[in-house]
Motif scaffolding. Structure first.
Motif, PDB file in Angstrom:
ATOM      1  N   TRP A 252       0.391  -1.372  -0.026  1.00 36.30           N
ATOM      2  CA  TRP A 252       0.514  -0.089   0.363  1.00 36.30           C
ATOM      3  C   TRP A 252       0.485   1.280   0.094  1.00 36.30           C
ATOM      4  N   ARG A 253       1.879   1.288   0.676  1.00 37.16           N
ATOM      5  CA  ARG A 253       2.527   2.592   0.417  1.00 37.16           C
ATOM      6  C   ARG A 253       3.274   3.090  -0.869  1.00 37.16           C
ATOM      7  N   GLU A 254       2.933   2.126  -2.046  1.00 33.10           N
ATOM      8  CA  GLU A 254       3.214   2.675  -2.657  1.00 33.10           C
ATOM      9  C   GLU A 254       2.342   3.525  -3.432  1.00 33.10           C
ATOM     10  N   GLY A 255       0.685   3.485  -3.125  1.00 30.89           N
ATOM     11  CA  GLY A 255      -0.013   4.318  -3.497  1.00 30.89           C
ATOM     12  C   GLY A 255       0.124   6.043  -2.735  1.00 30.89           C
ATOM     13  N   THR A 256       1.121   5.638  -2.355  1.00 34.67           N
ATOM     14  CA  THR A 256       1.523   7.885  -1.899  1.00 34.67           C
ATOM     15  C   THR A 256       2.232   8.755  -2.805  1.00 34.67           C
ATOM     16  N   GLU A 257       2.657   7.368  -3.851  1.00 38.59           N
ATOM     17  CA  GLU A 257       3.145   8.442  -4.990  1.00 38.59           C
ATOM     18  C   GLU A 257       2.294   9.644  -5.546  1.00 38.59           C
ATOM     19  N   ALA A 258       1.179   8.604  -5.856  1.00 40.14           N
ATOM     20  CA  ALA A 258      -0.445   9.188  -5.862  1.00 40.14           C
ATOM     21  C   ALA A 258      -0.690   9.955  -5.286  1.00 40.14           C
ATOM     22  N   GLN A 259      -0.919   9.462  -4.097  1.00 41.54           N
ATOM     23  CA  GLN A 259      -2.278  10.404  -2.921  1.00 41.54           C
ATOM     24  C   GLN A 259      -1.187  10.385  -2.073  1.00 41.54           C
ATOM     25  N   PRO A 260      -0.307  11.539  -1.580  1.00 43.69           N
ATOM     26  CA  PRO A 260       0.811  11.772   0.091  1.00 43.69           C
ATOM     27  C   PRO A 260      -0.739  11.346   0.533  1.00 43.69           C
ATOM     28  N   HIS A 261      -2.181  11.287   0.773  1.00 44.35           N
ATOM     29  CA  HIS A 261      -2.392  10.807   2.274  1.00 44.35           C
ATOM     30  C   HIS A 261      -2.316   9.055   2.501  1.00 44.35           C
ATOM     31  N   TRP A 262      -1.912   8.215   1.660  1.00 44.29           N
ATOM     32  CA  TRP A 262      -1.175   7.375   1.853  1.00 44.29           C
ATOM     33  C   TRP A 262      -0.261   7.143   2.718  1.00 44.29           C
ATOM     34  N   SER A 263       0.784   7.811   3.059  1.00 44.50           N
ATOM     35  CA  SER A 263       1.203   7.760   4.173  1.00 44.50           C
ATOM     36  C   SER A 263       0.735   7.424   5.472  1.00 44.50           C
ATOM     37  N   LEU A 264      -0.175   7.999   5.166  1.00 45.81           N
ATOM     38  CA  LEU A 264      -0.502   8.350   6.503  1.00 45.81           C
ATOM     39  C   LEU A 264      -2.039   7.173   6.783  1.00 45.81           C
ATOM     40  N   SER A 265      -2.304   5.835   5.788  1.00 41.73           N
ATOM     41  CA  SER A 265      -3.728   5.338   5.915  1.00 41.73           C
ATOM     42  C   SER A 265      -3.604   4.694   7.213  1.00 41.73           C
ATOM     43  N   GLU A 266      -5.021   3.819   7.870  1.00 38.54           N
ATOM     44  CA  GLU A 266      -4.536   3.015   8.696  1.00 38.54           C
ATOM     45  C   GLU A 266      -5.487   1.853   8.194  1.00 38.54           C
ATOM     46  N   SER A 267      -5.211   0.530   8.618  1.00 37.50           N
ATOM     47  CA  SER A 267      -5.840  -0.704   8.835  1.00 37.50           C
ATOM     48  C   SER A 267      -6.975  -0.066   9.434  1.00 37.50           C
ATOM     49  N   PRO A 268      -7.758  -1.903   9.237  1.00 38.30           N
ATOM     50  CA  PRO A 268      -9.740  -1.263   9.738  1.00 38.30           C
ATOM     51  C   PRO A 268      -8.962  -1.735  11.324  1.00 38.30           C
ATOM     52  N   VAL A 269      -8.208  -2.486  11.888  1.00 38.51           N
ATOM     53  CA  VAL A 269      -7.713  -3.236  13.031  1.00 38.51           C
ATOM     54  C   VAL A 269      -7.939  -1.717  13.451  1.00 38.51           C
ATOM     55  N   TYR A 270      -6.661  -0.718  13.499  1.00 36.21           N
ATOM     56  CA  TYR A 270      -6.291   0.408  14.339  1.00 36.21           C
ATOM     57  C   TYR A 270      -8.331   0.662  15.067  1.00 36.21           C
TER      58      TYR A 270
END
Length: 332
Positions: A252-270
């Motif tokens: 999923w960290r590869e998504g940060t290139e297109a959308q910076p907020h991916w770097s702060l994404s969270e799994s549903p477990v959180y």
């Protein structure tokens, strides 16, 4: 009993003619903080709802997981791989007791049958989680109210508002029999983050209504010793979101290139961990009527996401809106 046998209709019967349920907390660890508690998670098929159900089970609760997708029937979302039976099995594996019941929460009679089953088997309901949604596919970004197809807009309100109202109206008489009951409205955003319009007219109403529901129910439940809160995940890496962007939990960290907020994404477990901690908190009534995000719950209760981090995308977004230039690493 096979996995397929574990799905029940709302009358409480399994495929082999037996019932599931029994004593509240059966199968839970004796030292689990929610042992003996009974929870209904409406909309537990996937995403935040599934994770909340599993984490309540991990804390020892008996969890009724409802939704429209079973191993025999798929909802309009067409995601056959995520079922309420699968959620119930994960609850069992986590240490709780999972019971899957197929139910469309737009149908009051089906919800009445679910609640009657819980009453018949346990005589109590301690935690109600309203997580029904499924409207992401109806969202038209950047549209004016009158440019959105009316049926699409009203369907979004049915899924995100009417389902919650129907479920609470029918389930609350059972929940209020005992003081200490908890009602949770799962939504997108909080009072603090949603001061500006969200996405489009119908989505804004669908996601702000549960926040007001928690506020209003909190007032009405207060004198009965019960609590209502609204909770929201941040940038959620749900199964649906990962598929939409062609990503997986592994990359999923590869998504940060297109959308910076991916770097702060969270799994549903959180969010699931944070909510389970709140449900087990004897002082949870201090949150009555409030709306809380996953980052706030994590800081309050010391929980982390799967990778040990504490992402706070809402804090980051608010800092951006205030004119700052926050560093993402300071919010994870």
């Amino acid at each position: 009993m096979t996995a397929e046998d574990r799905t029940t209709t709302a009358d409480g019967m399994t495929a082999d003619g037996t019932t599931r349920g029994g004593t509240a907390g059966c199968g839970a660890r004796a030292d689990a903080p929610l042992a003996g508690r009974v929870a209904l998670v409406a909309g537990a098929t996937r995403g935040a709802g599934r994770a909340i159900a599993v984490q309540l089970g991990a804390a020892g609760a008996t969890v009724y997981a409802t939704g429209r997708t079973t191993r025999d029937r798929v909802s309009e979302l067409g995601r056959a791989g995520e079922t309420i039976e699968g959620t119930a099995e994960l609850v069992d594996a986590a240490g709780g007791t999972g019971i899957a019941i197929a139910a469309d929460h737009l149908e009051p009679e089906r919800v009445r049958e679910v609640v009657a089953r819980i009453d018949r088997n346990h005589g109590r309901l301690d935690i109600l989680v309203n997580d029904v949604w499924g409207g992401n596919g109806l969202l038209d970004f950047g549209t004016r109210m009158w440019d959105v197809d009316l049926d699409r807009g009203l369907r979004m309100l049915d899924l995100g508002v009417r389902t919650h109202i129907i479920t609470s109206s029918i389930a609350l008489p059972l929940l209020i029999r005992r003081p200490g009951g908890l009602v949770v409205e799962v939504t997108d955003g909080t009072e603090r983050t949603n001061r500006e319009p969200r996405e489009n007219f119908y989505y804004d109403l669908a996601k702000n209504a549960p926040i007001r529901m928690a506020r209003l129910l909190g007032e009405e439940l207060m004198e009965l010793g019960c609590t209502a809160v609204a909770v929201t995940p941040g940038f959620l890496r749900s199964e649906e979101m990962l598929d939409h962007f062609g990503l997986t939990e592994e990359n999923w960290r590869e998504g940060t290139e297109a959308q910076p907020h991916w770097s702060l994404s969270e799994s549903p477990v959180y969010l699931g961990r944070g909510l389970a901690a709140l449900a087990a908190d004897p002082g949870r009534h201090r949150w009555n009527g409030q709306s809380l995000d996953s980052g706030e719950l994590a800081r309050e209760y010391g929980v982390t996401d799967l990778d040990g981090s504490r992402p706070d995308v809402w804090g980051y977004i608010l800092a951006e809106k205030a004119g700052g230039r926050p560093a993402p690493e300071d919010y994870r």
